[in-house]
Design an enzyme around this catalytic site. Sequence first.
Site, PDB file in Angstrom:
ATOM      1  N   THR A  12      14.360  10.377  -4.765  1.00  0.00           N
ATOM      2  CA  THR A  12      15.519   9.571  -2.961  1.00  0.00           C
ATOM      3  C   THR A  12      15.197   8.802  -2.337  1.00  0.00           C
ATOM      4  O   THR A  12      15.121   8.701  -1.419  1.00  0.00           O
ATOM      5  CB  THR A  12      15.997  10.924  -1.925  1.00  0.00           C
ATOM      6  OG1 THR A  12      14.080  12.066  -2.666  1.00  0.00           O
ATOM      7  CG2 THR A  12      16.377  12.541  -2.753  1.00  0.00           C
ATOM      8  N   GLY A  16      14.429   4.416  -6.314  1.00  0.00           N
ATOM      9  CA  GLY A  16      14.854   5.369  -6.575  1.00  0.00           C
ATOM     10  C   GLY A  16      16.256   5.904  -6.642  1.00  0.00           C
ATOM     11  O   GLY A  16      16.798   6.224  -7.557  1.00  0.00           O
ATOM     12  N   LYS A 138      -1.780   0.539 -10.068  1.00  0.00           N
ATOM     13  CA  LYS A 138      -1.199   0.231 -10.620  1.00  0.00           C
ATOM     14  C   LYS A 138      -1.444   0.147 -11.824  1.00  0.00           C
ATOM     15  O   LYS A 138      -1.170  -0.115 -12.848  1.00  0.00           O
ATOM     16  CB  LYS A 138      -0.044  -0.842 -10.240  1.00  0.00           C
ATOM     17  CG  LYS A 138       1.151  -0.568  -9.005  1.00  0.00           C
ATOM     18  CD  LYS A 138       2.469  -1.498  -8.585  1.00  0.00           C
ATOM     19  CE  LYS A 138       3.048  -1.469  -7.501  1.00  0.00           C
ATOM     20  NZ  LYS A 138       3.946  -2.013  -7.535  1.00  0.00           N
TER      21      LYS A 138
END
Length: 312
Positions: A12, A16, A138
């Site tokens: 959402t 995405g 990351k």
Amino acid sequence: MGKSKVLVVGGTGYMGRRIVNASLAQGHTTYVLQRPEIGLDIDKLQMLLAFKKQGAHLVEGSFSDFQSLVDAVKLVDVVICTMSGVHFRSHNILLQLKLVEAIKQAGNIKRFFPSEFGLDPALMGHALEPGRVTFDEKMVVRKAIQDAKLPFTYVCGAGFAGYFAGNLSQMGTLVPPREKVLIYGDGNSKVTIVDEDDLATYTIKTIDDPRTLNKTLYFRPPENVLTQKQLVDMWENLTGKKLEHITVSQQDFLASMKGMDYAGQVGVGHFYHIFYEGALTNFEIGKEGEEASKLYPEVKYTRMNEYLKIYA
């Protein structure tokens, strides 16, 4: 071999929802993780129900219930995570470590796409504080992926058009300036700017492509590798109005961090690397990478002179 089944985690969110739409459009059986943490957020629920109407499957799962993640992963072949890594929205990059563990335990996944999409963190070891936290986290996730020996594709190397094009790359606004435009340095660093829907289209195309397995996908669509000055010129030609150009030196730009909140300081650091260093384009794509527009020339990507028209 049929098309891989896909699970989108963070479906959402800003990227995405585009990944879900692209996956459905390209004919993949698409699952979207529905997390109970959604609570009373009716906008997110209605988006999930809209995905369901389009043919997506909703699967319940929570990062606080490990087995539910494993069960969700076992339904599919490919997992794409699009959880937010920007501080002015939400910042959840390290939650992905639980997802890596779930994928490892499930043992059936052909490809994992962690949440990346921006600057390549492997090239950002020199990044400024406090913004470097995004890249450091990351890289923690990448190390976990490699330690778990998961097959992966990293998708990175583009500035989102919604944040870099419509505002002529001005900080603190999403719409074009009316009178004055700040030009970073000489305004001639090359920046890749890509429509987010195109990013999603390219990402989904890689899913079953052996050329992108265990590689990094970068974006250098030739007509969208632009300098800030070229972007401003496009806007001025489109509107027929010249803006006042104000040059901001590197020193003044970095000094603007003082007195900003944490999210603002992170943003300044990232803008610095993109517009003063040219960090999206100042390297050759080596054998560990592939370039999206070369792999998929059939994608009619949005040019920025077209993209800007809606703002005029």
